[in-house]
Scaffold this motif. Structure first.
Motif, PDB file in Angstrom:
ATOM      1  N   LEU A 241       0.862  -1.178   0.000  1.00 23.24           N
ATOM      2  CA  LEU A 241       0.000   0.000   0.000  1.00 23.24           C
ATOM      3  C   LEU A 241       0.898   1.228   0.000  1.00 23.24           C
ATOM      4  CD1 LEU A 241      -2.682   1.533   0.295  1.00 23.24           C
ATOM      5  CD2 LEU A 241      -2.524   1.189   2.773  1.00 23.24           C
ATOM      6  N   LEU A 242       0.755   2.078  -1.010  1.00 18.76           N
ATOM      7  CA  LEU A 242       1.505   3.331  -1.103  1.00 18.76           C
ATOM      8  C   LEU A 242       0.555   4.485  -0.844  1.00 18.76           C
ATOM      9  CD1 LEU A 242       3.937   5.158  -2.020  1.00 18.76           C
ATOM     10  CD2 LEU A 242       3.055   4.924  -4.333  1.00 18.76           C
ATOM     11  N   CYS A 243       0.902   5.359   0.110  1.00 19.85           N
ATOM     12  CA  CYS A 243       0.087   6.549   0.329  1.00 19.85           C
ATOM     13  C   CYS A 243       0.952   7.792   0.146  1.00 19.85           C
ATOM     14  CB  CYS A 243      -0.576   6.539   1.706  1.00 19.85           C
ATOM     15  SG  CYS A 243       0.531   6.734   3.120  1.00 19.85           S
ATOM     16  N   GLU A 244       0.363   8.804  -0.472  1.00 17.38           N
ATOM     17  CA  GLU A 244       1.022  10.082  -0.745  1.00 17.38           C
ATOM     18  C   GLU A 244       0.071  11.195  -0.328  1.00 17.38           C
ATOM     19  OE1 GLU A 244       2.554  13.450  -1.547  1.00 17.38           O
ATOM     20  OE2 GLU A 244       3.856  11.686  -1.763  1.00 17.38           O
ATOM     21  N   LYS A 245       0.543  12.133   0.475  1.00 15.44           N
ATOM     22  CA  LYS A 245      -0.344  13.159   1.012  1.00 15.44           C
ATOM     23  C   LYS A 245      -0.766  14.186  -0.042  1.00 15.44           C
ATOM     24  CE  LYS A 245       3.340  16.208   2.807  1.00 15.44           C
ATOM     25  NZ  LYS A 245       2.988  17.384   2.010  1.00 15.44           N
ATOM     26  N   ASP A 246      -0.032  14.296  -1.138  1.00 12.55           N
ATOM     27  CA  ASP A 246      -0.390  15.218  -2.214  1.00 12.55           C
ATOM     28  C   ASP A 246      -0.603  14.407  -3.495  1.00 12.55           C
ATOM     29  OD1 ASP A 246      -0.122  17.706  -0.689  1.00 12.55           O
ATOM     30  OD2 ASP A 246       2.008  17.224  -0.628  1.00 12.55           O
ATOM     31  N   ASP A 247      -0.193  14.950  -4.608  1.00  8.87           N
ATOM     32  CA  ASP A 247      -0.207  14.203  -5.856  1.00  8.87           C
ATOM     33  C   ASP A 247       1.124  13.470  -5.997  1.00  8.87           C
ATOM     34  OD1 ASP A 247      -0.901  13.309  -8.418  1.00  8.87           O
ATOM     35  OD2 ASP A 247      -0.126  15.118  -9.384  1.00  8.87           O
ATOM     36  N   LEU A 248       1.150  12.441  -6.807  1.00 12.07           N
ATOM     37  CA  LEU A 248       2.414  11.771  -7.106  1.00 12.07           C
ATOM     38  C   LEU A 248       3.411  12.790  -7.656  1.00 12.07           C
ATOM     39  CD1 LEU A 248       1.019   8.586  -8.882  1.00 12.07           C
ATOM     40  CD2 LEU A 248       1.998   8.691  -6.575  1.00 12.07           C
ATOM     41  N   ALA A 249       4.636  12.747  -7.156  1.00  9.86           N
ATOM     42  CA  ALA A 249       5.732  13.601  -7.647  1.00  9.86           C
ATOM     43  C   ALA A 249       5.480  15.094  -7.418  1.00  9.86           C
ATOM     44  CB  ALA A 249       6.017  13.344  -9.136  1.00  9.86           C
ATOM     45  N   GLN A 250       4.566  15.441  -6.536  1.00 11.78           N
ATOM     46  CA  GLN A 250       4.261  16.860  -6.362  1.00 11.78           C
ATOM     47  C   GLN A 250       5.402  17.620  -5.684  1.00 11.78           C
ATOM     48  OE1 GLN A 250       0.248  17.750  -5.262  1.00 11.78           O
ATOM     49  NE2 GLN A 250       0.752  19.757  -4.406  1.00 11.78           N
ATOM     50  N   GLY A 251       6.213  16.914  -4.908  1.00  9.46           N
ATOM     51  CA  GLY A 251       7.318  17.571  -4.215  1.00  9.46           C
ATOM     52  C   GLY A 251       8.589  17.566  -5.030  1.00  9.46           C
ATOM     53  N   THR A 252       9.656  17.084  -4.431  1.00  5.28           N
ATOM     54  CA  THR A 252      10.992  17.151  -5.022  1.00  5.28           C
ATOM     55  C   THR A 252      11.073  16.462  -6.383  1.00  5.28           C
ATOM     56  OG1 THR A 252      11.910  17.157  -2.789  1.00  5.28           O
ATOM     57  CG2 THR A 252      13.421  16.642  -4.591  1.00  5.28           C
ATOM     58  N   SER A 253      10.362  15.362  -6.553  1.00  6.24           N
ATOM     59  CA  SER A 253      10.563  14.523  -7.738  1.00  6.24           C
ATOM     60  C   SER A 253      10.081  15.142  -9.037  1.00  6.24           C
ATOM     61  CB  SER A 253       9.893  13.161  -7.542  1.00  6.24           C
ATOM     62  OG  SER A 253      10.561  12.429  -6.529  1.00  6.24           O
TER      63      SER A 253
ATOM     64  N   SER B 292      11.115  25.736  -7.941  1.00  8.33           N
ATOM     65  CA  SER B 292      12.125  25.415  -6.940  1.00  8.33           C
ATOM     66  C   SER B 292      11.738  24.135  -6.235  1.00  8.33           C
ATOM     67  CB  SER B 292      12.245  26.563  -5.932  1.00  8.33           C
ATOM     68  OG  SER B 292      13.360  26.386  -5.093  1.00  8.33           O
ATOM     69  N   GLY B 293      12.726  23.349  -5.870  1.00  8.14           N
ATOM     70  CA  GLY B 293      12.491  22.117  -5.127  1.00  8.14           C
ATOM     71  C   GLY B 293      13.427  22.023  -3.948  1.00  8.14           C
ATOM     72  N   VAL B 294      13.056  21.191  -3.002  1.00 12.23           N
ATOM     73  CA  VAL B 294      13.892  20.970  -1.821  1.00 12.23           C
ATOM     74  C   VAL B 294      14.487  19.578  -1.907  1.00 12.23           C
ATOM     75  CG1 VAL B 294      13.929  20.771   0.680  1.00 12.23           C
ATOM     76  CG2 VAL B 294      12.538  22.525  -0.386  1.00 12.23           C
ATOM     77  N   ARG B 295      15.794  19.500  -1.977  1.00 16.38           N
ATOM     78  CA  ARG B 295      16.465  18.205  -1.996  1.00 16.38           C
ATOM     79  C   ARG B 295      16.606  17.702  -0.562  1.00 16.38           C
ATOM     80  NH1 ARG B 295      20.198  21.474  -4.785  1.00 16.38           N
ATOM     81  NH2 ARG B 295      19.819  21.549  -7.021  1.00 16.38           N
TER      82      ARG B 295
ATOM     83  N   ALA C 203      -3.778  21.144 -12.163  1.00 18.91           N
ATOM     84  CA  ALA C 203      -2.324  21.179 -11.984  1.00 18.91           C
ATOM     85  C   ALA C 203      -1.709  19.796 -12.126  1.00 18.91           C
ATOM     86  CB  ALA C 203      -1.966  21.778 -10.623  1.00 18.91           C
ATOM     87  N   ASP C 204      -2.413  18.753 -11.667  1.00 17.53           N
ATOM     88  CA  ASP C 204      -1.905  17.383 -11.827  1.00 17.53           C
ATOM     89  C   ASP C 204      -1.594  17.099 -13.289  1.00 17.53           C
ATOM     90  OD1 ASP C 204      -2.459  17.133  -9.143  1.00 17.53           O
ATOM     91  OD2 ASP C 204      -4.126  15.740  -9.398  1.00 17.53           O
ATOM     92  N   ILE C 205      -2.470  17.586 -14.160  1.00 13.28           N
ATOM     93  CA  ILE C 205      -2.337  17.305 -15.597  1.00 13.28           C
ATOM     94  C   ILE C 205      -1.411  18.299 -16.273  1.00 13.28           C
ATOM     95  CG2 ILE C 205      -3.608  17.279 -17.788  1.00 13.28           C
ATOM     96  CD1 ILE C 205      -5.984  16.101 -16.213  1.00 13.28           C
ATOM     97  N   LEU C 206      -1.586  19.583 -16.014  1.00 16.10           N
ATOM     98  CA  LEU C 206      -0.843  20.614 -16.741  1.00 16.10           C
ATOM     99  C   LEU C 206       0.608  20.724 -16.301  1.00 16.10           C
ATOM    100  CD1 LEU C 206      -3.475  23.505 -16.870  1.00 16.10           C
ATOM    101  CD2 LEU C 206      -3.067  21.677 -18.531  1.00 16.10           C
ATOM    102  N   GLU C 207       0.920  20.339 -15.065  1.00 18.19           N
ATOM    103  CA  GLU C 207       2.273  20.542 -14.543  1.00 18.19           C
ATOM    104  C   GLU C 207       3.054  19.256 -14.333  1.00 18.19           C
ATOM    105  OE1 GLU C 207       1.920  22.897 -11.002  1.00 18.19           O
ATOM    106  OE2 GLU C 207       0.665  24.400 -11.991  1.00 18.19           O
ATOM    107  N   ARG C 208       2.353  18.130 -14.069  1.00 19.53           N
ATOM    108  CA  ARG C 208       3.086  16.908 -13.766  1.00 19.53           C
ATOM    109  C   ARG C 208       2.868  15.808 -14.807  1.00 19.53           C
ATOM    110  NH1 ARG C 208       2.020  19.436  -9.048  1.00 19.53           N
ATOM    111  NH2 ARG C 208      -0.130  18.668  -8.867  1.00 19.53           N
ATOM    112  N   ARG C 209       1.611  15.421 -15.089  1.00 21.09           N
ATOM    113  CA  ARG C 209       1.415  14.369 -16.089  1.00 21.09           C
ATOM    114  C   ARG C 209       1.869  14.837 -17.465  1.00 21.09           C
ATOM    115  NH1 ARG C 209      -0.028  13.601 -11.701  1.00 21.09           N
ATOM    116  NH2 ARG C 209      -1.248  11.898 -10.822  1.00 21.09           N
ATOM    117  N   THR C 210       1.701  16.123 -17.746  1.00 16.87           N
ATOM    118  CA  THR C 210       2.160  16.721 -19.002  1.00 16.87           C
ATOM    119  C   THR C 210       2.788  18.067 -18.667  1.00 16.87           C
ATOM    120  OG1 THR C 210       0.275  18.135 -19.568  1.00 16.87           O
ATOM    121  CG2 THR C 210       0.033  15.780 -20.023  1.00 16.87           C
TER     122      THR C 210
END
Length: 503
Positions: free
Chosen positions: A33-45, A320-323, A471-478
Motif C-alpha cells: 500500500l503506497l500513500c502520498e499526502k499530495d499528488d504523485l511527484a508533487q514535491g521534489t521529484s 524550486s524544489g527541496v532536496r 495542476a496534476d495534468i498541466l504541470e506533472r502528467r504533461t
C-alpha cells in the motif's frame, strides 16, 4: 475500524523512491500500500533538472561509488523507458579560471569509463570557433568538451513506477496522509486520512517504509513518535525557463567561479531550462520558491558565456524544489552527499520501520533494490530482484528504439498531425494505443483546450493515472501548462471542476 487485510509493506511518500520501492516490492510478490499526502511527484521529484546522469561534478567530492552506480543506472533506465528518457549531448566550454583543462579531461575520462558505457557516445573535444555548437558562445571561449548524459521527464518517471506497481497488485492512494503510526500486536497500525474527504482509514502492515523525502524526519517523529539518529538536510535548488536562444539540440554545462556548474538544456521544443542553485533551506518544504537572488545568479552564469544576454524579462517561469539530502555535516551545500542512507528501526524485535535519507532520481531503482535487500530477513519468501531487465509502462519497444516505434505509429495513425503523435508517443509510449482506442479522426479526440491538448488525453489521465486537478495534468502528467494562455487554463480548470463534481 482496522482493515481485515494486513499489508506486507506500507510505503509513505509518492516520490520517485517510494514509487520505485512499491513497484519493486509488488513485483517480488509482496502486498503493498503506497500513500502520498499530495499528488504523485508533487514535491521534489517533479522539480529536478530533468536529467538521468552520473553526476560529473560529484567526482570532485570523491563520490566514486555513487557516480559509478549512477552511470550504470543511466543505461538501465534508458533501456527501460526510451519514451521518457533519451540521450543528450552536453557542451562544456572550458574556462581556465575555474578548472584546468587536465582536470576536466580526467573527470570526463573517468565519466566515460566508470560505468561500463555501452550505448552513449563518449567525450570529444570541440573547437568553438569552428564547431556549430560554438556559434552561441562568446569568442573568448575557444575550447570545449562534449559528453553524453540523458534527459528524463521526472514526474512521468514517478507516475510510470506507480502504474507498474498498481498493475502488479499494489494499492496506490494519492492525497492521503499517514496521520498516525503505532506498533501493536506485532504489526504497524496506521491511520490514513483522505485530504479530499477527511475520511479516515485504519490499516495494518508488517513493515513501514518511510520515503517521505523532505518530511522523512516528520514521519519518524511526529507521526510514529520515534527518535532518529540521522537527519535530513534541506537544500534548495531553483530553475528558470526562458525562450531557447541557440541553434541545435545540444545542451550546455557552464562553470562558475564558486565551482558550481549550471545546466542549460533545451526544453519543450522552443524553451530552455536553466539550473540549478544550491542553497540551505530552513522553511517548510511546501513553501519553497525561487527568489530574485537565485534568478539573478542563474542569469549571470549564462551571460558569462553566451553572446545573447538574458535579463529577468526573458524568464517565462521558475520553479524550486527541496532536496532532502542526508546530513553528513558538510559545510558547503554543494558538497553534501547525494548518496542515500537507510535507517532500520526494529529494536527488540519490533515491526520494522525503514527510513530513506537522500538519493537522486538516477539511482532510484538501485535504491529500491537495496531497500528490499535490507528487508529480506522479514520476508524470506520474497522473490528475487527483477527491475534491471523490466520495462516501465509504455517502454516495451523493440531494441528500446523510440524512432522505430514512432515510425510504426505514423503508419498506424496517419490522420494524427506529426507533432501531436510525437507528443503522445513521448508521454505514453506503447500505451498510446490505449489512449487512442476507438479514435479514427481528429474529432474523436474531443475539445481542444490548447496546443496539442485534447479532451481525450485529459480524460485518459484522470481515468488511468490518478490525476484529479488541473495542476496534476498541466504541470506533472504533461507540460501543457507551459504552452497555454491564461484563458485556456481557466477553461480547462472549469472542465476539471465539473468532472470532479460529476464523479
Amino acid at each position: 475500524m482496522t482493515s481485515d487485510k494486513v499489508y506486507d509493506l506500507l510505503v509513505i511518500g509518492g516520490g520517485v523512491n517510494g514509487a520505485g520501492i512499491a513497484r519493486d516490492a509488488a513485483g517480488r510478490g509482496l502486498s503493498v500500500l503506497l500513500c502520498e499526502k499530495d499528488d504523485l511527484a508533487q514535491g521534489t521529484s517533479s522539480r529536478s533538472g530533468k536529467l538521468v546522469h552520473g553526476g560529473l561534478r560529484y567526482l570532485e567530492y570523491y563520490e566514486f561509488r555513487l557516480v559509478r552506480e549512477a552511470l550504470i543506472e543511466r543505461e538501465v533506465l534508458l533501456n527501460s523507458a526510451p519514451h521518457i528518457i533519451w540521450p543528450m549531448r552536453f557542451v562544456l566550454p572550458h574556462n581556465a579560471e575555474d578548472r584546468p583543462a587536465w582536470l576536466v579531461r580526467l573527470g570526463l575520462f573517468l565519466y566515460d569509463h566508470l560505468g561500463g558505457r555501452k550505448r552513449l557516445p563518449g567525450t570529444r573535444s570541440l573547437n568553438l570557433r569552428t564547431a556549430p555548437e560554438g556559434a552561441a558562445i562568446k569568442p573568448e571561449f575557444s575550447k570545449a568538451f562534449e559528453y553524453s548524459d540523458c534527459w528524463v521527464d521526472d514526474a512521468r518517471l514517478v507516475v510510470l513506477n506507480a502504474l507498474d506497481a498498481s498493475a502488479r497488485g499494489a494499492e496506490v492512494l494519492t492525497r492521503t496522509a499517514c496521520t498516525t503510526l503505532r506498533r501493536g500486536n506485532g504489526l504497524w497500525e496506521a491511520e490514513l486520512t483522505s485530504l479530499l474527504t477527511a475520511k479516515k482509514r485504519q490499516v495494518q502492515a508488517r513493515v513501514v517504509v518511510n520515503t517521505a523525502g523532505p518530511w522523512v524526519n516528520d514521519v519518524i517523529g511526529r507521526v510514529a513518535g520515534l527518535n532518529s539518529a540521522r537527519n535530513v538536510r534541506l537544500v534548495k535548488g531553483s530553475h528558470i525557463i526562458v525562450p531557447k536562444f541557440w541553434e541545435g539540440q545540444q545542451a550546455y554545462l557552464v562553470q562558475n567561479p564558486d565551482k558550481r556548474v549550471i545546466f542549460i538544456n533545451p526544453y519543450e521544443k522552443d524553451m530552455a531550462l536553466i539550473g540549478t542553485t544550491d542553497i540551505p533551506y530552513e522553511g517548510r518544504p511546501e513553501d519553497v520558491a525561487a527568489d530574485q537572488s537565485e534568478i539573478a545568479y542563474l542569469l549571470k552564469s549564462v551571460n558569462r558565456y553566451f553572446k545573447q544576454q538574458l535579463s529577468e524579462r526573458d524568464v517565462l517561469h521558475s520553479f524550486s524544489g527541496v532536496r532532502p539530502l542526508y546530513d553528513d555535516n558538510a559545510e558547503n551545500p554543494s558538497a553534501v552527499t547525494r548518496d542515500y542512507i537507510f535507517e532500520l528501526d526494529d529494536a527488540g524485535g519490533q515491526p520494522p520501520l525503514l527510513s530513506v535519507f537522500g538519493g537522486k532520481i538516477t539511482t532510484f531503482r538501485k535504491l529500491a533494490e537495496h531497500a528490499l535487500d535490507r528487508l529480506k530477513p522479514f520476508f524470506p519468501a520474497m522473490g528475487p530482484a527483477w527491475t534491471a531487465k523490466g520495462f516501465l509502462p509504455g517502454g516495451d519497444m523493440p531494441n528500446a528504439d523510440f524512432e522505430l516505434f514512432l515510425g510504426k505509429m505514423r503508419a498506424r495513425y496517419p490522420w494524427l498531425p506529426a507533432r501531436l503523435l510525437k507528443h503522445y508517443a513521448r508521454l505514453y509510449g506503447t500505451r498510446l494505443e490505449r489512449l487512442l482506442s476507438g479514435c479514427e479522426r481528429m474529432e474523436d479526440l474531443g475539445f481542444c483546450f490548447g496546443p496539442d491538448f485534447y479532451e481525450r488525453e485529459a480524460s485518459f489521465l484522470m481515468e488511468t493515472e490518478w490525476a484529479e486537478t488541473a495542476a496534476d495534468i498541466l504541470e506533472r502528467r504533461t507540460k501543457h501548462g507551459l504552452h497555454m494562455t491564461a484563458d485556456e487554463r481557466e477553461v480547462f480548470e472549469a472542465w476539471c471542476a465539473e468532472r470532479r463534481i460529476a464523479a
